[in-house]
Design a protein around this motif. Structure first.
Motif, PDB file in Angstrom:
ATOM      1  N   GLY A  73       0.777  -1.236   0.000  1.00  0.00           N
ATOM      2  CA  GLY A  73       0.000   0.000   0.000  1.00  0.00           C
ATOM      3  C   GLY A  73       0.803   1.277   0.000  1.00  0.00           C
ATOM      4  O   GLY A  73       0.227   2.369   0.143  1.00  0.00           O
ATOM      5  N   TYR A  74       2.118   1.191  -0.186  1.00  0.00           N
ATOM      6  CA  TYR A  74       2.951   2.394  -0.221  1.00  0.00           C
ATOM      7  C   TYR A  74       2.973   2.969  -1.638  1.00  0.00           C
ATOM      8  O   TYR A  74       2.846   2.243  -2.632  1.00  0.00           O
ATOM      9  N   ASP A  75       3.172   4.277  -1.729  1.00  0.00           N
ATOM     10  CA  ASP A  75       3.033   5.005  -2.989  1.00  0.00           C
ATOM     11  C   ASP A  75       4.379   5.113  -3.708  1.00  0.00           C
ATOM     12  O   ASP A  75       4.964   6.197  -3.809  1.00  0.00           O
ATOM     13  N   VAL A  76       4.885   3.989  -4.226  1.00  0.00           N
ATOM     14  CA  VAL A  76       6.147   4.028  -4.965  1.00  0.00           C
ATOM     15  C   VAL A  76       5.896   4.557  -6.372  1.00  0.00           C
ATOM     16  O   VAL A  76       4.813   4.377  -6.931  1.00  0.00           O
ATOM     17  N   ASP A  77       6.909   5.218  -6.934  1.00  0.00           N
ATOM     18  CA  ASP A  77       6.739   5.860  -8.239  1.00  0.00           C
ATOM     19  C   ASP A  77       7.222   5.005  -9.400  1.00  0.00           C
ATOM     20  O   ASP A  77       6.976   5.327 -10.560  1.00  0.00           O
ATOM     21  N   TYR A  80      16.684   3.047  -7.398  1.00  0.00           N
ATOM     22  CA  TYR A  80      16.299   3.434  -6.040  1.00  0.00           C
ATOM     23  C   TYR A  80      16.114   4.951  -5.995  1.00  0.00           C
ATOM     24  O   TYR A  80      16.984   5.697  -5.560  1.00  0.00           O
ATOM     25  N   SER A  81      14.957   5.375  -6.451  1.00  0.00           N
ATOM     26  CA  SER A  81      14.638   6.788  -6.607  1.00  0.00           C
ATOM     27  C   SER A  81      14.356   7.445  -5.257  1.00  0.00           C
ATOM     28  O   SER A  81      14.077   6.761  -4.266  1.00  0.00           O
ATOM     29  N   PRO A  82      14.405   8.781  -5.198  1.00  0.00           N
ATOM     30  CA  PRO A  82      14.080   9.483  -3.946  1.00  0.00           C
ATOM     31  C   PRO A  82      12.700   9.108  -3.403  1.00  0.00           C
ATOM     32  O   PRO A  82      12.527   8.966  -2.188  1.00  0.00           O
ATOM     33  N   LYS A  83      11.715   8.941  -4.291  1.00  0.00           N
ATOM     34  CA  LYS A  83      10.375   8.573  -3.840  1.00  0.00           C
ATOM     35  C   LYS A  83      10.366   7.167  -3.245  1.00  0.00           C
ATOM     36  O   LYS A  83       9.711   6.916  -2.221  1.00  0.00           O
ATOM     37  N   SER A  84      11.106   6.242  -3.861  1.00  0.00           N
ATOM     38  CA  SER A  84      11.194   4.881  -3.321  1.00  0.00           C
ATOM     39  C   SER A  84      11.839   4.893  -1.943  1.00  0.00           C
ATOM     40  O   SER A  84      11.407   4.179  -1.030  1.00  0.00           O
ATOM     41  N   VAL A  85      12.883   5.709  -1.788  1.00  0.00           N
ATOM     42  CA  VAL A  85      13.560   5.828  -0.491  1.00  0.00           C
ATOM     43  C   VAL A  85      12.588   6.379   0.553  1.00  0.00           C
ATOM     44  O   VAL A  85      12.504   5.874   1.683  1.00  0.00           O
ATOM     45  N   GLU A  86      11.834   7.404   0.170  1.00  0.00           N
ATOM     46  CA  GLU A  86      10.873   8.021   1.090  1.00  0.00           C
ATOM     47  C   GLU A  86       9.842   7.001   1.575  1.00  0.00           C
ATOM     48  O   GLU A  86       9.538   6.927   2.778  1.00  0.00           O
ATOM     49  N   GLU A  87       9.312   6.199   0.650  1.00  0.00           N
ATOM     50  CA  GLU A  87       8.290   5.221   1.023  1.00  0.00           C
ATOM     51  C   GLU A  87       8.885   4.090   1.863  1.00  0.00           C
ATOM     52  O   GLU A  87       8.242   3.581   2.786  1.00  0.00           O
TER      53      GLU A  87
END
Length: 502
Positions: free
Chosen positions: A433-437, A443-450
């Motif tokens: 349920g996490y919002d990966v891009d 390993y994008s910044p959004k993936s790291v954030e999630e």
């Protein structure tokens, strides 16, 4: 039903395998072993050349006289067992030399389904088909030394004790098992019938202790009515007892008035040909072709149904996936080609194992398992390396299809990296349920954030660095959520239920 248990067992006169295929990690291990042998051979050649150049380093032995290839093999065996200096450091040297020589011959053929098995390996292989052992009744996954429960067999001691998919095996009888070998773990969990094993599981970071009474595990099939006229039959493998298990289940379905059937063969890697013939006879009228076998001399043998049919099914939906292999594929083809429009196949492309193996046992209980034939569908089609394409293709969430890519011990993946394990991370986070891009391994910044959000749920270090420990946690959480939300997550089963009621 017009057949007894005795009838079925009397017909099982041969022990031929449409055997479980090798998993990708087993194939990689075998390739690695073969590479090791190649490197060893190259090393011997280089050593010989080096010795010729600086001959004073080596003593020259007497020429070995041999008159046949087997005499040469025997002479080399004698030299290695009696004169090889490092042989003194090898446990059971003679046995190892013979086993390695046999494996060299067998592996040289390039057939991944032909192999020599020691007595212990042979027992493990047949137990895996028959599920004939005393234990707790779970299937677990080795995530680089972390053991995650993936399936709890219905009616098993583990199910009665409340063990759940996603549980991580942490301790057995007080001893931590993380990092030990899979065989060692199995030995700790198995035991005498009626004895108790105490296992500590990790469930969402919390220790859950269970005292489980061991019992014989022979669950190779399961059945239940999912509504008044629709039955579900799951077959996990084609073992020695599977024919009788399926017969009992179908008898129960007949008594309860079942008219429609969902047959789940997902993750069923095959088993015994005789069992396949028995189960096929429960669905195909007498005389219908179940399988054809093409042998080395060009002859073809045809196996036909014995006609043990009791339920005239109005409709059958068969579930398959990439791990549906061998005997499972035979059954799919037999039902599809014999029953025609009554059958609909749902899921993804099957494995495509179209060969037949048999076993030759030796006096020390070791066996040679080797390919004796290629099998064809009733209409003569070959599926080896091709597989069976479903009538209705339905894919599961990506992480359920692709699984997890493990990391090496001590390996870490930092942000702004590209790695196949990041694909697993992204697919798992998306499933949870996490919002990966993206799900392409960068390993994008959004993936790291999630991922940091996920780390925070464990109340531990939040650094965005992926390790094997985190992969194991993700794997456990995915297995747990899949089990808890299977009614909505299992899109293949949902499609089968939809089609069976059309």
């Amino acid at each position: 039903m017009n057949v007894t248990r005795g009838n079925i067992m009397e017909e099982k006169k041969v022990r031929i395998h449409l055997e479980k295929h090798y998993w990708p990690d087993e194939i990689r291990a075998r390739r690695k072993r073969n590479l090791g042998r190649i490197l060893a051979l190259v090393g011997l050649v280089l050593t010989f050349v080096f010795g010729w150049v600086v001959g004073s380093t080596f003593a020259t032995g007497e020429p070995v006289e041999e008159t046949t290839d087997f005499a040469k093999l025997e002479a080399i065996y004698q030299i290695m067992s009696e004169d090889w200096y490092f042989g003194k450091d090898v446990l059971e040297l003679q046995t190892k030399l013979i086993d390695d020589a046999i494996n060299g011959m067998v592996d040289g053929g390039g057939d991944i389904h032909t192999s020599y098995l020691t007595s212990e390996e042979a027992k493990q292989f047949n137990d895996s088909l028959n599920m004939g052992f005393v234990g707790i009744g779970v299937q677990y996954y080795d995530s680089n030394g972390t053991y995650i429960i993936e399936r709890v067999f219905r009616g098993s001691p583990a199910e009665r004790a409340g063990v759940l998919p996603g549980d991580i095996i942490f301790k057995v009888n007080g001893a931590e098992v993380t990092g030990i070998g899979s065989d060692e773990l199995a030995a700790k969990v198995k035991g005498e019938n009626g004895s108790i094993v105490e296992i500590d599981f990790l469930r969402e970071g919390v220790t859950v202790s269970k005292k489980i009474t061991r019992a014989p595990i022979n669950n190779t099939a399961y059945g239940e009515m999912i509504d008044a006229e629709t039955a579900l039959l799951e077959i996990y493998t084609f073992g020695d007892t599977t024919g009788n298990e399926v017969m009992d289940i179908l008898d129960d379905f007949e008594t309860k008035g079942a008219k429609r059937l969902i047959l789940d063969l997902r993750d069923n890697g095959g088993g015994y040909l005789s069992t396949l013939e028995t189960i096929g006879s429960f669905f195909v009228e007498k005389g219908g072709i179940l399988i054809q076998q093409e042998f080395i001399n060009g002859t073809t043998d045809t196996s036909k149904s014995s006609g043990f049919v009791t339920v005239d099914w109005e409709k059958i939906v068969i579930l398959v996936n990439g791990n549906t292999a061998s005997a499972s594929e035979v059954l799919v083809a037999a039902l599809d080609e014999n029953l025609g429009e009554k059958v609909t196949v749902v899921g993804t492309l099957t494995y495509g194992k179209g060969t037949v193996q048999t076993q030759r046992p030796f006096s020390d209980q070791s066996i040679l398992k080797y390919t004796i034939a290629q099998w064809l569908t009733p209409s003569g089609k070959k599926i080896d390396g091709i597989g069976i394409t479903p009538d209705v293709v339905v894919e599961l969430p990506a992480i359920m299809e692709n699984g997890f890519e493990p990391l090496e011990e001590g390996e870490t993946i930092a942000p702004d990296s590209v790695h196949v394990a990041i694909v697993s991370l992204q697919e798992a986070l998306s499933f949870l349920g996490y919002d990966v891009d993206r799900q392409d391994g960068y390993y994008s910044p959004k993936s790291v954030e999630e991922f940091k959000k996920y780390q925070a749920t464990y109340g531990t270090t939040v650094d965005g660095v992926l390790t094997q420990e985190w992969i194991s946690r993700l794997h456990a959480d995915v297995a747990r959520v899949w089990h808890e939300e299977m009614d909505t997550r299992d899109t293949q089963m949902a499609k089968a239920v939809e089609l069976i009621h059309e």
